[in-house]
Design a protein around this motif. Structure first.
Motif, short mmCIF file in Angstrom:
data_model
loop_
_atom_site.label_atom_id
_atom_site.label_comp_id
_atom_site.label_asym_id
_atom_site.label_seq_id
_atom_site.Cartn_x
_atom_site.Cartn_y
_atom_site.Cartn_z
N THR A 62 40.16 -20.87 6.29
CA THR A 62 41.08 -19.80 5.86
C THR A 62 42.54 -20.08 6.19
N VAL A 63 42.83 -21.21 6.85
CA VAL A 63 44.21 -21.58 7.14
C VAL A 63 44.28 -23.09 7.29
N ILE A 64 45.41 -23.65 6.91
CA ILE A 64 45.66 -25.07 7.11
C ILE A 64 46.72 -25.22 8.18
N LEU A 65 46.35 -25.84 9.29
CA LEU A 65 47.31 -26.15 10.35
C LEU A 65 47.83 -27.56 10.11
N VAL A 66 49.13 -27.73 10.19
CA VAL A 66 49.74 -29.03 9.97
C VAL A 66 50.38 -29.49 11.28
N ALA A 67 49.87 -30.58 11.82
CA ALA A 67 50.43 -31.20 13.02
C ALA A 67 50.91 -32.59 12.65
N ARG A 68 52.22 -32.75 12.66
CA ARG A 68 52.83 -34.00 12.19
C ARG A 68 52.38 -34.27 10.76
N VAL A 83 49.13 -34.63 9.77
CA VAL A 83 47.70 -34.38 9.65
C VAL A 83 47.45 -32.89 9.38
N GLU A 84 46.56 -32.62 8.43
CA GLU A 84 46.19 -31.26 8.08
C GLU A 84 44.80 -30.92 8.61
N PHE A 85 44.67 -29.75 9.19
CA PHE A 85 43.40 -29.24 9.68
C PHE A 85 43.11 -27.93 8.95
N ARG A 86 42.04 -27.89 8.19
CA ARG A 86 41.67 -26.65 7.52
C ARG A 86 40.58 -25.98 8.35
N VAL A 87 40.93 -24.86 8.97
CA VAL A 87 40.05 -24.24 9.95
C VAL A 87 39.98 -22.73 9.69
N ARG A 141 43.48 -31.43 18.07
CA ARG A 141 42.06 -31.75 17.85
C ARG A 141 41.21 -31.37 19.06
N HIS A 142 41.73 -31.57 20.28
CA HIS A 142 40.99 -31.20 21.48
C HIS A 142 40.77 -29.68 21.53
N ILE A 143 41.76 -28.92 21.12
CA ILE A 143 41.63 -27.46 21.13
C ILE A 143 40.62 -27.01 20.07
N LEU A 144 40.72 -27.55 18.90
CA LEU A 144 39.81 -27.17 17.82
C LEU A 144 38.37 -27.56 18.16
N ARG A 145 38.22 -28.66 18.87
CA ARG A 145 36.87 -29.09 19.26
C ARG A 145 36.19 -28.05 20.14
N ALA A 146 36.98 -27.30 20.87
CA ALA A 146 36.42 -26.28 21.77
C ALA A 146 36.07 -24.99 21.04
N TYR A 147 36.66 -24.76 19.85
CA TYR A 147 36.49 -23.45 19.20
C TYR A 147 35.84 -23.50 17.82
N MET A 148 36.02 -24.59 17.10
CA MET A 148 35.54 -24.63 15.73
C MET A 148 34.06 -25.04 15.67
N PRO A 149 33.35 -24.61 14.62
CA PRO A 149 31.96 -25.05 14.43
C PRO A 149 31.90 -26.57 14.38
N GLY A 150 30.85 -27.09 14.98
CA GLY A 150 30.70 -28.54 15.03
C GLY A 150 31.31 -29.17 16.25
N GLY A 151 32.13 -28.38 16.99
CA GLY A 151 32.69 -28.87 18.24
C GLY A 151 31.70 -28.63 19.36
N GLU A 152 32.15 -28.87 20.58
CA GLU A 152 31.29 -28.64 21.73
C GLU A 152 31.07 -27.15 21.91
N SER A 153 29.83 -26.76 22.20
CA SER A 153 29.55 -25.34 22.39
C SER A 153 30.21 -24.80 23.64
N SER A 154 30.48 -25.67 24.57
CA SER A 154 31.18 -25.28 25.78
C SER A 154 32.06 -26.42 26.20
N PHE A 155 33.25 -26.10 26.71
CA PHE A 155 34.17 -27.12 27.16
C PHE A 155 33.50 -28.04 28.17
N TYR A 156 32.68 -27.46 29.04
CA TYR A 156 32.07 -28.24 30.10
C TYR A 156 30.73 -28.85 29.70
#
Length: 367
Positions: A61-67, A69-73, A121-136
């Protein structure tokens, strides 16, 4: 100091000392101006941006642009966890027109941020589907993960991620001598010693002085690497400020001096109640301690550069002085007091103020 994120709103455009404040303001103005002129798929533009392979969801529902690179999340997930993202998404943003299935098309809001793709990418990995279910789920997070989660967690007020990351950092750069004794190395598993430079900068960024004494102490062991620092995974340099660099140079000498003074004080004299007397009328324990001091010469390098809180027995053959019970107790008490006193003096040695430092430490005399 509390590890919690302050309630005061943290501006999205205020990462420290990286010159991005003006850049973020320009990006926000750009986002607003683009709302009247929908963008086309940037990958089709000369020198256009590229989609991230890990975080591009077709129903995002949104495209984040970092430098570049586009992230659609999913904006809803980020908004629930971050009041800063929620406010950012509520603003009028530019849009992409995305084409799919022949002539069909849809629009998706575009939000530009000044974070590096690697950090985001590290932040999205913690919150988006397909990332780690828990930071730890990652038991031994590398420096770049902790660094990104603390910096962006602080910036975007991602409280649980920020606090978990800070807790991990403090467990390896603790504020009590007892906790320091439980730490096996100068840095967390899998980290390079030079990452202590980044830890100092993180402590400065979030204003948590409790981390500074042990992080700065770790920096004093880096030799010339303390000057050069290191390069983060996104290519940005990480090095100490000139003030902190000067603190490390001065403190290294002061710590060595305090270490040697403490050791000589520990082995200075026998107990007044010692009853082991040689034929010359001298305390046998006193002679044993004097001989131990004489044998320290081969260990001088370790004494100068090793952990200043290491047990004195590390430098005694077989770790045993063979003293009488009274003298052994006296030596152990001196050693315990010397360690606590040096720990309490760390902030002063580095020329910093740490509220409440050393109040949780106790004299760990053997029973």
């Amino acid at each position: 100091m509390s590890a919690r994120i302050p309630r005061k709103r943290i501006r999205i455009d205020s990462p420290p000392n990286d010159g991005s404040e003006q850049a973020d303001e320009e990006l926000l103005l750009k986002n607003r101006s683009e709302s009247s002129a929908p963008d086309t798929a940037s990958a089709q533009e000369p020198g256009g941006r590229k989609r991230d392979n890990s975080f591009w969801f077709d129903d995002g529902t949104v495209i984040l642009v970092a430098r570049d690179v586009e992230f659609r999340v999913y904006s809803g997930i980020l908004s629930v966890n971050s009041p800063v993202f929620k406010e950012l998404f509520a603003q009028t943003n530019g849009v992409h027109v995305l084409h799919f299935g022949g002539d069909r098309e849809m629009t998706c809001p575009v939000v530009s941020v000044t974070d590096s793709p690697e950090d985001l990418r590290h932040i999205l990995r913690a919150y988006m589907p397909g990332g780690e279910s828990s930071f730890y789920d990652a038991k031994k997070p590398v420096f770049d993960v902790i660094s990104a989660c603390i910096r962006l967690g602080h910036k975007y007020q991602l409280a649980p991620l920020y606090e978990q990351s800070l807790h991990y950092l403090k467990s390896h750069y603790p504020a009590t001598l007892e906790s320091w004794d439980a730490v096996a190395k100068w840095c967390p598993p899998g980290w390079d010693d030079v990452h202590a430079v980044g830890v100092v900068n993180l402590a400065r960024l979030i204003g948590d002085a409790d981390i500074l004494p042990t992080a700065l102490m770790a920096c004093t062991t880096l030799e010339d690497r303390v000057v050069h620092g290191f390069t983060r995974e996104d290519g940005s340099p990480e090095h100490l400020t000139l003030d902190d660099l000067g603190r490390c140079f001065k403190a290294k000498t002061d710590i060595r001096k305090a270490r040697l003074e403490a050791l000589f004080g520990i082995l200075d004299s026998s107990s007044p109640e010692c009853r082991l007397v040689s034929r010359l009328g001298e305390s046998s324990c006193r002679k044993t301690m004097r001989d131990a001091l004489a044998r320290l010469a081969p260990h001088i390098d370790a004494l100068m550069d090793d952990n200043p809180f290491a047990p004195y027995t590390d430098y005694i053959p077989k770790g045993n002085l063979s003293l009488c019970l009274l003298c052994q107790t006296e030596v152990n008490n001196r050693h315990a007091n010397a360690r606590v006193n040096m720990w309490k003096a760390l902030p002063e040695i580095f020329g910093i103020e740490v509220s409440g430092w050393g109040l949780g430490d106790v004299d760990q005399r053997p029973s």
